[in-house]
Scaffold this motif. Structure first.
Motif, short mmCIF file in Angstrom:
data_model
loop_
_atom_site.label_atom_id
_atom_site.label_comp_id
_atom_site.label_asym_id
_atom_site.label_seq_id
_atom_site.Cartn_x
_atom_site.Cartn_y
_atom_site.Cartn_z
N VAL A 349 -17.26 -4.14 -27.34
CA VAL A 349 -17.37 -2.95 -28.10
C VAL A 349 -18.81 -2.56 -27.95
O VAL A 349 -19.73 -3.68 -28.56
CB VAL A 349 -16.49 -3.02 -29.54
N HIS A 350 -19.11 -1.48 -27.94
CA HIS A 350 -20.55 -0.87 -28.11
C HIS A 350 -20.57 0.67 -28.84
O HIS A 350 -19.56 1.18 -28.96
CB HIS A 350 -21.05 -0.65 -26.79
N GLY A 351 -21.69 0.84 -29.55
CA GLY A 351 -21.75 2.14 -30.30
C GLY A 351 -21.32 2.06 -31.53
O GLY A 351 -21.37 3.13 -32.10
N ALA A 352 -20.58 1.22 -32.39
CA ALA A 352 -20.00 1.07 -33.38
C ALA A 352 -21.22 0.90 -34.64
O ALA A 352 -22.08 0.23 -34.33
CB ALA A 352 -18.85 0.02 -33.80
N GLU A 354 -23.12 -0.70 -37.55
CA GLU A 354 -23.20 -2.02 -37.73
C GLU A 354 -22.64 -2.01 -39.35
O GLU A 354 -22.74 -1.28 -39.92
CB GLU A 354 -24.76 -2.50 -37.97
N GLY A 355 -22.07 -3.20 -39.60
CA GLY A 355 -21.57 -3.46 -40.72
C GLY A 355 -20.05 -2.98 -41.10
O GLY A 355 -19.49 -3.05 -42.16
N SER A 356 -19.58 -2.15 -39.96
CA SER A 356 -17.97 -1.99 -39.97
C SER A 356 -17.16 -2.65 -39.35
O SER A 356 -17.52 -3.60 -38.46
CB SER A 356 -17.97 -0.35 -39.48
N VAL A 357 -16.11 -2.51 -39.61
CA VAL A 357 -14.86 -3.45 -38.76
C VAL A 357 -15.16 -3.00 -37.25
O VAL A 357 -14.69 -4.11 -36.37
CB VAL A 357 -13.50 -3.21 -39.41
N LEU A 358 -15.40 -1.98 -36.98
CA LEU A 358 -15.16 -1.58 -35.36
C LEU A 358 -16.45 -2.21 -34.59
O LEU A 358 -16.33 -2.45 -33.48
CB LEU A 358 -15.43 -0.07 -35.43
N SER A 359 -17.18 -2.70 -35.29
CA SER A 359 -18.51 -3.33 -34.48
C SER A 359 -18.10 -4.78 -34.05
O SER A 359 -19.03 -5.56 -33.38
CB SER A 359 -19.73 -3.43 -35.64
N HIS A 360 -16.91 -5.16 -34.31
CA HIS A 360 -16.44 -6.79 -33.99
C HIS A 360 -15.52 -6.65 -32.99
O HIS A 360 -14.40 -6.02 -33.34
CB HIS A 360 -16.03 -7.65 -35.37
N ALA A 361 -15.61 -7.30 -31.96
CA ALA A 361 -14.38 -7.21 -31.04
C ALA A 361 -13.46 -8.37 -31.56
O ALA A 361 -13.79 -9.27 -32.34
CB ALA A 361 -14.66 -8.03 -29.77
N MET A 362 -12.20 -7.66 -31.51
CA MET A 362 -11.00 -8.23 -32.03
C MET A 362 -9.67 -8.41 -31.13
O MET A 362 -9.14 -7.35 -31.06
CB MET A 362 -10.56 -7.93 -33.34
N ILE A 363 -9.54 -9.13 -30.19
CA ILE A 363 -8.45 -9.15 -29.43
C ILE A 363 -7.16 -9.50 -30.19
O ILE A 363 -7.10 -10.13 -31.10
CB ILE A 363 -8.56 -10.47 -28.44
N ASN A 364 -6.09 -8.59 -29.88
CA ASN A 364 -5.01 -8.47 -30.94
C ASN A 364 -4.33 -9.93 -31.06
O ASN A 364 -4.17 -10.81 -29.82
CB ASN A 364 -3.86 -7.66 -29.98
N THR A 365 -3.69 -10.31 -32.02
CA THR A 365 -3.25 -11.65 -32.37
C THR A 365 -4.24 -12.46 -32.78
O THR A 365 -3.89 -13.70 -33.39
CB THR A 365 -2.38 -12.54 -31.59
N LEU A 366 -5.60 -12.38 -32.64
CA LEU A 366 -6.56 -13.24 -32.80
C LEU A 366 -7.55 -12.73 -34.03
O LEU A 366 -7.68 -11.81 -34.23
CB LEU A 366 -7.64 -13.55 -31.62
N SER A 367 -8.19 -13.82 -34.68
CA SER A 367 -9.26 -13.37 -35.60
C SER A 367 -10.54 -12.61 -34.94
O SER A 367 -10.85 -13.13 -33.86
CB SER A 367 -9.69 -14.61 -36.47
N PRO A 368 -10.93 -11.86 -35.56
CA PRO A 368 -12.35 -11.11 -35.01
C PRO A 368 -13.45 -11.73 -34.79
O PRO A 368 -13.79 -12.90 -35.35
CB PRO A 368 -12.46 -10.09 -36.23
N SER A 369 -14.33 -11.57 -33.68
CA SER A 369 -15.43 -12.12 -33.10
C SER A 369 -16.45 -11.70 -34.24
O SER A 369 -16.59 -10.81 -34.98
CB SER A 369 -15.80 -11.77 -32.01
N THR A 371 -19.16 -11.22 -32.91
CA THR A 371 -20.25 -10.19 -32.26
C THR A 371 -19.46 -8.95 -31.69
O THR A 371 -18.34 -8.93 -31.84
CB THR A 371 -20.97 -10.94 -31.27
N ASP A 372 -20.22 -8.64 -30.77
CA ASP A 372 -19.33 -7.43 -30.09
C ASP A 372 -18.56 -7.87 -28.70
O ASP A 372 -18.15 -6.70 -28.18
CB ASP A 372 -20.29 -6.29 -29.45
N THR A 373 -18.18 -9.07 -28.65
CA THR A 373 -17.88 -9.37 -27.15
C THR A 373 -16.71 -10.74 -27.92
O THR A 373 -16.95 -11.32 -28.71
CB THR A 373 -18.58 -9.98 -26.38
N GLN A 374 -15.56 -10.69 -27.08
CA GLN A 374 -14.70 -11.75 -27.42
C GLN A 374 -14.03 -12.01 -25.89
O GLN A 374 -13.50 -11.07 -25.32
CB GLN A 374 -13.76 -11.36 -28.41
#
Length: 385
Positions: A349-352, A354-369, A371-374
């Protein structure tokens, strides 16, 4: 004596006939696998995961022939977590599906109860995230458009599905809030599909009013709501074409989520953004456009390879976040009911903000990263019964 034998034979014949006109079937699907993730909450992780591609469920379904082309039908289905046997929908005895209805060959089907929405029924099958050859791990960010396999289940719903006319099928539904504030937490939608030869096309619309806000059509108490928001509207359109062993498809969806305050994380089992948590905040309106391209190639009747790429463009509080999600899978069936798969998923993810849920990569069924990559890789098996 002869009369007694004749009566006994007739009784047996009627019993066989009645049995043939009604049936109840026990069925289910078990999906489990080992998953490696490069980053979950700042740490790499190995885990035994349930339902990485398809929901793990068991259920009962039945039909009774009422005559004249009319049937009574029902389905009761429970999703569960194979690791510990817990309910997938907490507190619900039949959280995956619970409905009863009537089916007429000439006029279509009407069902009542807890059901999947019509857009998921008709547009979902055109996506990789809905099918076994992609599945839950391959879902669009935050499963924002409800096209993955049966993740959002809607209460208090009445659904109509038409017969198929020249390849065209139509569905519509309305889900009551069951509250005196009639529109508080309700849902409605419609969808249409066309399937003829190698071509499959579908389009749909779904609206959730007040999803996750108290009881009603879509609730947080059993994690049925993907978002907690004032209103969520989803448009979708897709198609695929089959040529020999190859099926290729394109899908577009647009999610408009008004006054969002939280999003459900399947990996953590909590709603992120609705309070203090390490994944950040979520407050405001969110717009997401998903553009998916997918392909499946059957190398043999038992062995297939598949892939999908989705670019998601967002608009949130003056920013324009974007997500790249890619999936590759190979699957081998050792029987009609049992298969093994190897799948990898990448998300950035890019451009989200900082400090929002959107700025963290989060593959479905897994806990969020953190960072911006997972990146996640899973090897698993499925068994249907």
């Amino acid at each position: 004596m002869k009369k007694s034998l004749i009566a006994l034979a007739l009784t047996g014949a009627f019993a066989v006939s009645a049995h043939a006109q009604s049936s109840v079937t026990l069925y289910g699907l078990i999906d489990t696998g080992l998953v490696y993730t490069n980053n979950q909450m700042g740490h790499s992780n190995w885990q035994l995961n349930s339902s990485s591609t398809q929901n793990t469920v068991f259920g009962l379904k039945g039909t009774e022939d009422l005559g004249g082309g009319l049937k009574a039908i029902f389905k009761l289905e429970q999703g569960f977590i194979l690791n510990n046997g817990a309910q997938a929908f907490s507190g619900d005895m039949f959280g995956s599906q619970a409905w009863v209805g009537l089916q007429a060959d000439q006029y279509g089907t009407v069902t009542f109860g807890r059901q999947f929405d019509v857009m998921n029924d008709l547009v979902g099958p055109l996506t990789a995230e809905f099918n076994t050859w992609g599945g839950s791990l391959a879902a669009h960010p935050f499963e924002n458009d409800n096209l993955a396999a049966n993740s959002v289940v809607i209460n208090n719903s009445v659904k109509y599905a038409s017969p198929t006319w020249y390849g065209v099928t139509f569905e519509t539904m309305y889900s009551f809030s069951n509250q005196t504030s009639f529109a508080s937490n309700r849902s409605y939608g419609f969808a249409v599909s066309y399937a003829q030869g190698p071509i499959n096309l579908a389009a749909g619309y779904l609206q959730l009013n007040g999803a996750g806000n108290g009881s009603g059509a879509v609730q947080t108490s059993d994690a049925s709501a993907n978002f907690v928001a004032q209103r969520q509207r989803v448009w979708s359109l897709g198609g695929n074409y089959t040529y020999g062993p190859v099926t290729a498809g394109l899908v577009w969806s647009h999610s408009q989520i008004d006054n969002a305050s939280g999003v459900f994380s399947f990996g953590t089992g909590t709603y992120l953004g609705s309070g203090d948590n390490s994944a950040g905040s979520l407050a405001g309106s969110l717009r997401l456009d998903n553009f998916e391209a997918n392909v499946k190639y059957a190398l043999t009747p038992a062995w297939s390879v598949s892939g999908a790429y989705t670019y998601t463009h967002g608009a949130y509080n003056g920013s324009n976040p974007g997500w790249n999600t890619a999936m590759l899978q190979t699957d081998y069936a050792i029987s009609k009911r049992t298969d093994f798969y190897l799948e990898g998923v990448y998300q950035n993810v890019h451009g989200a903000p900082e400090g929002s849920v959107l700025s963290h990569a989060m593959i479905n069924t897994l806990s969020p990263s953190s960072t911006d990559t997972q990146v996640a890789v899973t090897v698993g098996m499925r068994h249907a019964f």
